[in-house]
Design a protein around this motif. Structure first.
Motif, PDB file in Angstrom:
ATOM      1  N   CYS A   1      -1.225  -6.123 -21.327  1.00  0.00           N
ATOM      2  CA  CYS A   1      -2.350  -7.247 -21.325  1.00  0.00           C
ATOM      3  C   CYS A   1      -1.621  -8.262 -20.277  1.00  0.00           C
ATOM      4  CB  CYS A   1      -2.404  -7.949 -22.714  1.00  0.00           C
ATOM      5  SG  CYS A   1      -3.589  -6.443 -23.716  1.00  0.00           S
ATOM      6  N   GLN A   2      -0.438  -8.802 -20.262  1.00  0.00           N
ATOM      7  CA  GLN A   2      -0.026  -9.787 -19.469  1.00  0.00           C
ATOM      8  C   GLN A   2       0.105  -9.268 -18.005  1.00  0.00           C
ATOM      9  OE1 GLN A   2       3.813 -10.760 -21.373  1.00  0.00           O
ATOM     10  NE2 GLN A   2       3.025 -12.175 -22.851  1.00  0.00           N
ATOM     11  N   ALA A   3       0.575  -8.070 -17.921  1.00  0.00           N
ATOM     12  CA  ALA A   3       0.706  -7.438 -16.554  1.00  0.00           C
ATOM     13  C   ALA A   3      -0.812  -7.309 -16.000  1.00  0.00           C
ATOM     14  CB  ALA A   3       1.344  -6.140 -16.573  1.00  0.00           C
ATOM     15  N   LEU A   4      -1.642  -6.776 -16.654  1.00  0.00           N
ATOM     16  CA  LEU A   4      -2.957  -6.635 -16.175  1.00  0.00           C
ATOM     17  C   LEU A   4      -3.825  -7.938 -16.014  1.00  0.00           C
ATOM     18  CD1 LEU A   4      -4.363  -3.593 -18.270  1.00  0.00           C
ATOM     19  CD2 LEU A   4      -3.280  -3.810 -16.050  1.00  0.00           C
ATOM     20  N   ARG A   5      -3.361  -8.976 -16.701  1.00  0.00           N
ATOM     21  CA  ARG A   5      -4.102 -10.279 -16.717  1.00  0.00           C
ATOM     22  C   ARG A   5      -3.472 -11.016 -15.304  1.00  0.00           C
ATOM     23  NH1 ARG A   5      -2.314 -12.331 -20.843  1.00  0.00           N
ATOM     24  NH2 ARG A   5      -4.167 -11.657 -22.192  1.00  0.00           N
ATOM     25  N   ARG A   6      -2.160 -10.664 -15.190  1.00  0.00           N
ATOM     26  CA  ARG A   6      -1.478 -11.113 -13.859  1.00  0.00           C
ATOM     27  C   ARG A   6      -2.211 -10.569 -12.472  1.00  0.00           C
ATOM     28  NH1 ARG A   6       4.920 -11.270 -13.236  1.00  0.00           N
ATOM     29  NH2 ARG A   6       5.312 -12.132 -11.186  1.00  0.00           N
ATOM     30  N   VAL A   7      -2.413  -9.509 -12.531  1.00  0.00           N
ATOM     31  CA  VAL A   7      -3.010  -8.712 -11.321  1.00  0.00           C
ATOM     32  C   VAL A   7      -4.339  -9.170 -11.011  1.00  0.00           C
ATOM     33  CG1 VAL A   7      -3.472  -6.494 -10.208  1.00  0.00           C
ATOM     34  CG2 VAL A   7      -1.416  -6.790 -11.490  1.00  0.00           C
ATOM     35  N   ASP A   8      -4.955  -9.217 -12.476  1.00  0.00           N
ATOM     36  CA  ASP A   8      -6.591  -9.616 -12.396  1.00  0.00           C
ATOM     37  C   ASP A   8      -6.687 -11.375 -11.828  1.00  0.00           C
ATOM     38  OD1 ASP A   8      -9.458  -9.129 -12.966  1.00  0.00           O
ATOM     39  OD2 ASP A   8      -9.105 -10.918 -14.222  1.00  0.00           O
ATOM     40  N   GLU A   9      -5.472 -12.184 -12.059  1.00  0.00           N
ATOM     41  CA  GLU A   9      -5.793 -13.281 -11.613  1.00  0.00           C
ATOM     42  C   GLU A   9      -5.438 -13.321 -10.092  1.00  0.00           C
ATOM     43  OE1 GLU A   9      -2.762 -15.535 -13.739  1.00  0.00           O
ATOM     44  OE2 GLU A   9      -4.099 -15.756 -15.694  1.00  0.00           O
TER      45      GLU A   9
ATOM     46  N   THR B   1      -4.501  -0.216 -10.805  1.00  0.00           N
ATOM     47  CA  THR B   1      -4.951   1.103 -11.517  1.00  0.00           C
ATOM     48  C   THR B   1      -3.692   1.780 -11.921  1.00  0.00           C
ATOM     49  OG1 THR B   1      -6.944   1.013 -10.499  1.00  0.00           O
ATOM     50  CG2 THR B   1      -6.439   3.020 -11.126  1.00  0.00           C
ATOM     51  N   GLU B   2      -2.662   1.782 -10.876  1.00  0.00           N
ATOM     52  CA  GLU B   2      -1.598   2.723 -11.171  1.00  0.00           C
ATOM     53  C   GLU B   2      -0.805   1.955 -12.249  1.00  0.00           C
ATOM     54  OE1 GLU B   2       1.300   5.589 -10.571  1.00  0.00           O
ATOM     55  OE2 GLU B   2      -0.935   5.168  -9.749  1.00  0.00           O
ATOM     56  N   GLU B   3      -0.578   0.639 -12.165  1.00  0.00           N
ATOM     57  CA  GLU B   3       0.206   0.038 -13.266  1.00  0.00           C
ATOM     58  C   GLU B   3      -0.464   0.163 -14.647  1.00  0.00           C
ATOM     59  OE1 GLU B   3       2.589  -4.292 -13.647  1.00  0.00           O
ATOM     60  OE2 GLU B   3       0.468  -4.187 -13.035  1.00  0.00           O
ATOM     61  N   SER B   4      -1.774   0.231 -14.787  1.00  0.00           N
ATOM     62  CA  SER B   4      -2.506   0.406 -16.095  1.00  0.00           C
ATOM     63  C   SER B   4      -2.181   1.932 -16.497  1.00  0.00           C
ATOM     64  CB  SER B   4      -3.706   0.403 -15.965  1.00  0.00           C
ATOM     65  OG  SER B   4      -4.505   0.584 -17.032  1.00  0.00           O
ATOM     66  N   ARG B   5      -2.141   2.851 -15.503  1.00  0.00           N
ATOM     67  CA  ARG B   5      -1.848   4.234 -15.791  1.00  0.00           C
ATOM     68  C   ARG B   5      -0.456   4.339 -16.234  1.00  0.00           C
ATOM     69  NH1 ARG B   5       0.018   8.673 -13.607  1.00  0.00           N
ATOM     70  NH2 ARG B   5       0.496   7.651 -11.643  1.00  0.00           N
ATOM     71  N   ARG B   6       0.760   3.651 -15.685  1.00  0.00           N
ATOM     72  CA  ARG B   6       1.913   3.817 -16.067  1.00  0.00           C
ATOM     73  C   ARG B   6       2.435   3.378 -17.196  1.00  0.00           C
ATOM     74  NH1 ARG B   6       5.177   5.968 -12.039  1.00  0.00           N
ATOM     75  NH2 ARG B   6       6.849   4.820 -12.978  1.00  0.00           N
ATOM     76  N   LEU B   7       1.642   2.218 -17.653  1.00  0.00           N
ATOM     77  CA  LEU B   7       2.297   1.442 -18.768  1.00  0.00           C
ATOM     78  C   LEU B   7       2.755   2.220 -19.946  1.00  0.00           C
ATOM     79  CD1 LEU B   7       0.491  -1.955 -18.543  1.00  0.00           C
ATOM     80  CD2 LEU B   7       3.018  -1.408 -18.458  1.00  0.00           C
TER      81      LEU B   7
ATOM     82  N   SER C   1       0.657  -1.048   0.070  1.00  0.00           N
ATOM     83  CA  SER C   1       0.014  -0.043   0.092  1.00  0.00           C
ATOM     84  C   SER C   1       0.792   1.187  -0.130  1.00  0.00           C
ATOM     85  CB  SER C   1      -1.013  -0.166   1.295  1.00  0.00           C
ATOM     86  OG  SER C   1      -1.766   1.348   1.222  1.00  0.00           O
ATOM     87  N   ARG C   2       1.962   1.118   0.789  1.00  0.00           N
ATOM     88  CA  ARG C   2       2.764   2.448   0.691  1.00  0.00           C
ATOM     89  C   ARG C   2       3.581   2.573  -0.653  1.00  0.00           C
ATOM     90  NH1 ARG C   2       3.462   0.508   6.082  1.00  0.00           N
ATOM     91  NH2 ARG C   2       5.447  -0.751   5.503  1.00  0.00           N
ATOM     92  N   GLN C   3       4.112   1.603  -1.037  1.00  0.00           N
ATOM     93  CA  GLN C   3       4.816   1.708  -2.349  1.00  0.00           C
ATOM     94  C   GLN C   3       3.825   1.906  -3.569  1.00  0.00           C
ATOM     95  OE1 GLN C   3       7.693  -1.384  -2.654  1.00  0.00           O
ATOM     96  NE2 GLN C   3       8.323  -0.714  -4.794  1.00  0.00           N
ATOM     97  N   VAL C   4       2.616   1.517  -3.365  1.00  0.00           N
ATOM     98  CA  VAL C   4       1.751   1.928  -4.651  1.00  0.00           C
ATOM     99  C   VAL C   4       1.670   3.369  -4.777  1.00  0.00           C
ATOM    100  CG1 VAL C   4      -0.733   1.909  -5.396  1.00  0.00           C
ATOM    101  CG2 VAL C   4       0.404  -0.207  -4.551  1.00  0.00           C
TER     102      VAL C   4
END
Length: 258
Positions: free
Chosen positions: A161-169, A113-119, A34-37
């Protein structure tokens, strides 16, 4: 040899401690994630955060399996009191893990959400790191060719897609954990309620049986007293009758005149 001679209760205690330790470790990881996000700056930060997410989800899944063993330990209890204590301990550990999994899911969603925004931002960083300035991304006839741009865009889309799919899993795994725990808790509570109902019915049957025995005993005592009274009365009447008969049978005394 040592493992073969261990008492089953020691495995129960060990599993309970393991669940407590794992849950605490997951909570610690959740706080770190949470802090690192909120402070992600580089690709290295994102990779490290994703690694912590994977570790936390893995520990949560393993802890769920240990909890299933603790639930089975209830059947090895020696008496109802111990069985009830184990039931309450399972419920406490299960609730703690379920709450932790829900909090972790919220943190992972923030990371997603942050990863999707930063990609897309990392795509520009990749161009700079490769020795190209950002303005050659526009086709000016010099620098990067259109084929390379298309290839880079495709790679970035695949990576995204791979990163978001991994987090979604990971989030789906957490959802399964606290959903399964909730289902198990409901089943256990239903079983406990059914047991309590059977015990209440048995207690009511015993109480009714005791009252019936008491009533029967009083009735039997009354009947016995009546029989005794009739026996005593009959004996008295018989004695009076015998006395009367003996009096009638005795001849009158004769007086001889001188």
């Amino acid at each position: 040899l040592g493992g073969a001679s261990r008492d089953p209760d020691s495995f129960y205690v060990q599993d309970c401690r393991q669940v407590q330790n794992n849950t605490h470790a997951i909570q610690t990881l959740t706080g770190q994630i949470s802090r690192q996000v909120g402070t992600l700056e580089s690709e290295k930060d994102v990779q490290h955060c994703r690694s912590m997410v994977d570790d936390a989800v893995r520990q949560a899944t393993e802890t769920r399996a240990i909890l299933a063993r603790i639930r089975e330990h209830q059947h090895q209890a020696q008496n109802n009191g111990e069985r009830n204590n184990r039931r309450m301990m399972y419920q406490k550990l299960s609730d703690n893990l379920a709450i932790t999994a829900r909090v972790l899911e919220d943190v992972v969603r923030r990371f997603q959400t942050e990863e999707s925004r930063r990609l897309p931002v990392r795509a520009a960083d990749a161009d700079v790191a490769g020795g190209e300035e950002q303005h050659p991304l526009v086709d000016t006839g010099a620098g990067m060719g259109r084929a390379r741009l298309d290839s880079l865009d495709e790679e970035l889309q695949t990576e995204k897609c791979q990163a978001l799919r991994r987090v979604d899993e990971d989030m789906k795994s957490l959802q399964r954990i606290y959903t399964d725990l909730a289902t198990a808790a409901e089943e256990q509570q239903a079983s406990f309620d059914s047991l309590e109902d059977h015990m209440a019915r048995a207690a009511a049957d015993i109480e009714a049986g005791t009252e019936q025995i008491q009533i029967t005993g009083k009735y039997a005592n009354g009947q016995s007293l009546k029989r005794k009274l009739w026996t005593f009365g009959g004996g008295a009447l018989a004695a009076v009758g015998l006395f009367a008969l003996s009096s009638l049978a005795e001849p009158p005394a004769c007086h001889v005149a001188d």
